[in-house]
Each structure stands twice: as C-alpha cells, then as structure tokens.
Design an enzyme around this catalytic site. Structure first.
Site, PDB file in Angstrom:
ATOM      1  N   PHE A   1      31.526  51.608  81.819  1.00  0.00           N
ATOM      2  CA  PHE A   1      31.437  50.247  82.366  1.00  0.00           C
ATOM      3  C   PHE A   1      30.930  49.312  81.286  1.00  0.00           C
ATOM      4  CE2 PHE A   1      29.571  46.577  84.375  1.00  0.00           C
ATOM      5  CZ  PHE A   1      30.587  46.199  85.224  1.00  0.00           C
TER       6      PHE A   1
ATOM      7  N   ASP B   1      27.061  50.596  73.717  1.00  0.00           N
ATOM      8  CA  ASP B   1      26.679  49.694  74.797  1.00  0.00           C
ATOM      9  C   ASP B   1      25.388  50.221  75.406  1.00  0.00           C
ATOM     10  OD1 ASP B   1      26.309  48.431  77.226  1.00  0.00           O
ATOM     11  OD2 ASP B   1      28.424  48.460  77.791  1.00  0.00           O
TER      12      ASP B   1
ATOM     13  N   LYS C   1      20.636  43.485  80.575  1.00  0.00           N
ATOM     14  CA  LYS C   1      19.828  43.954  81.704  1.00  0.00           C
ATOM     15  C   LYS C   1      18.324  43.694  81.554  1.00  0.00           C
ATOM     16  CE  LYS C   1      23.091  45.743  84.439  1.00  0.00           C
ATOM     17  NZ  LYS C   1      24.202  46.523  83.908  1.00  0.00           N
TER      18      LYS C   1
HETATM   19  C1  PLP Z   1      25.684  45.993  83.656  1.00  0.00           C
HETATM   20  C2  PLP Z   1      26.392  46.493  82.458  1.00  0.00           C
HETATM   21  C3  PLP Z   1      27.261  45.661  81.718  1.00  0.00           C
HETATM   22  C4  PLP Z   1      27.594  44.254  82.151  1.00  0.00           C
HETATM   23  O1  PLP Z   1      26.498  43.416  82.171  1.00  0.00           O
HETATM   24  P1  PLP Z   1      26.582  41.974  82.910  1.00  0.00           P
HETATM   25  O2  PLP Z   1      25.272  41.342  82.570  1.00  0.00           O
HETATM   26  O3  PLP Z   1      26.757  42.233  84.372  1.00  0.00           O
HETATM   27  O4  PLP Z   1      27.742  41.258  82.339  1.00  0.00           O
HETATM   28  C5  PLP Z   1      27.816  46.178  80.570  1.00  0.00           C
HETATM   29  N1  PLP Z   1      27.566  47.441  80.161  1.00  0.00           N
HETATM   30  C6  PLP Z   1      26.750  48.266  80.848  1.00  0.00           C
HETATM   31  C7  PLP Z   1      26.497  49.641  80.336  1.00  0.00           C
HETATM   32  C8  PLP Z   1      26.144  47.824  82.021  1.00  0.00           C
HETATM   33  O5  PLP Z   1      25.362  48.650  82.716  1.00  0.00           O
END
Ligand code: PLP
Length: 394
Positions: free
Chosen positions: A135, A220, A249
C-alpha cells in the site's frame, strides 16, 4: 451540537467515501479517546499509527501552540527554523540524506517516484517494481504503485511503468527487471497487506540487485517509521540503507506532514522547479514533528517500544495457545498483526463496543499498534477485552 446533528451534517455535506462508525469522538488524552456520550475508548491502534505519542501529548501540544502564535506559514521561497531542524533530525537518525516535505504519505511516495524517474531519465529508465499486498497511497501514481487490485477498480487507465511481484521473493524481482527499471519500491513491513515482514536475506538481496543494476531502492516507511518497530526506521533492523525513504503517519503525531529523504547524490536531481508543495514543510507541522523527535529521545521511547513489544508478544502468544481461533501473531516492536482463522472485522467491532479500538486489515488480521509510550497496564487492559471478545466469537 448533538451527535445526531453532527452525523446529519456528514450525511448532507461530506462525500461518503469512508465507512464510518456511528460515533463522534470529541477529545483524547494519552491512550484514551472519548465520544459525545462520555464513553471512553482505549486506543491501541493509534489511528493507523498516527497518534504514536498518544493523543494531545503535552510536548506536541505546546509546540503547536507556540508555533501557531508565532508564524504558521512560510512559503518555500524563504527559510524557517522548524523545517531545517526537522530535516536534520530525520537525516541524523537515518542515512544522512536530504529531505523534501509534503503533507501526506501518498505525496511522499509520489515525490519518491518522481525523483527516481527524473534521476534516471537521462538513461531512459522509468519503470518501478512494487510488491503484491503493498500500500503506497491513493494518488494516481501511488495507487498504481499499490499492487492490490481492489484499489484500482474504476480508475483506469493507471499510470504507466509499474510492475508487480510477490513479496519476499528475490527470484521474481530478478525476473521482472529490465533495462528500463529505475526503482524497486516496498514497505519493509507491509501494513495494510497484513503485517508482513521482509526477510533479512530479502532486503539484503534487493540492496545487492539495486547496486548491481544501478536501480534505486525506495523504502516506504510511512507506517513502519518513527520508532514503531523499536528503531527509528524499520530498515535499521536489516544492515542495509535505502536510496530513498518516505515518512508520514506518526511524523507529526497528528499534524498533516509527509517527508521524503534521499541520498544526497540522488537528491540533487530534484532541481528548482521540478517539484514543490505549497504547504510542504510549513512551520506548524514541522514544529510538531520536531517535538515528536525530541520526545522520542527524552522519554527513551525506542527502548519502551522494544520492551512493550516483547511484553505484548508474550501475552498474545499465551492467548494464542489458549484460544484456537488465533492463527499467528507476527510483527516487530509495536507493529503487530494478529491473524485469525476467521474474518476479523466482527471481532474488531465487538472490541470497539467494549471500549477498545483496534483495526482489521487483509480480512483476517487484527492490527495492534499502540502508542510508543504505552504502559503494561494499558496492554493488559486491552488484551483482556480482546481475549473476552475472541472467546465470544469463537
Ligand atoms: C498510510 C500509508 C500510505 C499513504 O499515506 P496517506 O497519508 O494516507 O497518503 C502510504 N504508505 C503506507 C505504507 C501507508 O501505511
């Protein structure tokens, strides 16, 4: 305003793109939040790991209050102290890179994708390999990078140049690489995909593949970063460094902020005019994030995460021995997944009714991501509720 009036406003005026619980939250303090009716919830999910220091931590609240009364916005055509200081904290606690600031995880990943492309554009390379069950966000490029098909439905045509391979399989990555590949992008611990941990050999292998092929390794750490695993960043469990890393986050403990850090040699490809964000790196969000770093240091929170993570694991393993319904408990530090043998959403809903906030992801996985400063007594309180609910759904 009454609860029904508040919900009515949403029905009339807010786009219904979320499934919301019929609960209005009005305040938070540490590990707890309260609703309109005065009901208290123990929050052991921290809102997707955003409120990692707990709700309304006094250091963060004070930093926001002071900055709000001093200077809220500075355009990126000027300098301000909080942005530079935050970049220094990120850099010094990771791989001595340089940072670009934005406002969300998706934007941080979008910046990483753009940087990888522009950096490799002179060689004609643009393709990025990402992992199944990943994600990376909801913008068109990051939703394309996200290999879970359920996020793609209805949004075609997607952005060109992404290739998906199974997670934790080096051979598949090697087969997917061609002379147009500029990057490999992954979460060291997949969050939305169900708390799947990259193997030691896998990340090391990816690092070698990237070095051999002049390919950028993009991690990420939007969910796994900022102390969640007991180190500042999850990759630090692995004896490698990435070329690019993204954060969001919990970086601002609730203020909207994202960051991309890149090794200096690569960062210089992002020349003036190539990328920007109006609000990116604003003093308010950066002051909050600076307070987050300073609090992790002053309260020794990395150590607490390791201790409390071990404690929670031990307790969860005991519960798993007793209750056949648990298939597996996995994670690092306080990024923990409890996989059930059944669909988990009913369990999470019942926990909420009993005053405990958790999350269900990937159908059968309960995500347990308490605050970095959580105490034993909160873990005990939460696991008691979870255990009773698990007994009732079994
Ligand atoms: C939540 C998340 C995102 C996206 O972040 P947003 O602030 O909602 O755009 C991207 N990568 C990971 C691993 C995430 O958990």
């Amino acid at each position: 305003m009454t609860e029904s009036k508040i919900i009515e406003n949403y029905k009339n005026y807010v786009i219904p793109n979320y499934t919301r619980n019929p609960i209005v939250l009005i305040k938070g303090d540490g590990v707890y939040v309260w609703d309109e009716n005065g009901k208290r919830y123990l929050d052991l999910f921290s809102g997707w790991a955003v409120s990692s220091l707990g709700h309304c931590h006094s250091n963060v609240a004070r930093a926001i209050q002071n900055q709000a009364a001093t200077l809220v916005h500075v355009p990126n055509t000027f300098y301000s102290e909080p942005q530079g200081l935050l970049a220094k904290y990120i850099s010094e606690n990771s791989f001595n890179g340089q940072c670009f600031f934005c406002n969300s995880g998706a934007e941080a990943n979008e910046a990483a994708i753009k940087l990888a492309r522009i950096h490799c554009s002179s060689k004609g390379k643009y393709k990025i390999i990402t992992m199944e069950d990943s994600f990376h966000g909801r913008t068109l490029a990051t939703v394309t990078a996200t290999a879970q098909p359920k996020y793609h439905d209805g949004f075609a045509p997607l952005v060109e140049g992404f290739t998906y391979v199974p997670f934790n399989d080096l051979g598949e990555v090697e087969r997917a690489i061609d002379d147009k590949t500029c990057g490999i992008m992954l979460e060291p611990i997949q969050g939305e995909g169900g708390i799947n941990i990259a193997d030691k050999e896998y990340l090391k292998g990816l690092r070698e593949i990237c070095d051999d092929g002049e390919i950028l390794l993009i991690l990420d750490e939007v969910q796994s970063g900022m102390g969640r695993t007991g180190k500042y960043f999850a990759y630090q469990h692995y004896d490698i460094i990435p070329d690019i890393m993204t954060l969001a986050k919990s970086l601002g403990n609730g203020t909207a902020i994202g960051a991309m850090e890149s090794r200096k040699e690569i960062a210089k490809s992002l020349v003036p005019g190539s990328h920007a964000s109006t609000f990116g790196g604003n003093p308010l969000a950066c002051a909050a994030s600076v307070a987050v770093f300073e609090t992790i240091q002053s309260e020794n929170l990395l150590e607490n995460v390791t201790k409390m993570g071990n404690y929670a694991f031990e307790q969860l393993r005991n519960i798993a021995k007793e209750l056949d319904i648990i298939k597996e408990v996995r994670g690092i530090g306080l990024m923990i997944g409890i996989e059930l043998k059944i669909e988990a959403s009913e369990t999470v809903k019942k926990c909420m009714e009993a005053g405990l906030l958790l999350n269900c992801t990937h159908e059968s996985v309960i995500r347990f991501m308490p605050q970095l400063n959580v105490k034993k007594e909160h873990i005990d309180e939460g696991l008691d509720i979870l255990k009773n609910v698990l007994k009732s759904v079994n």
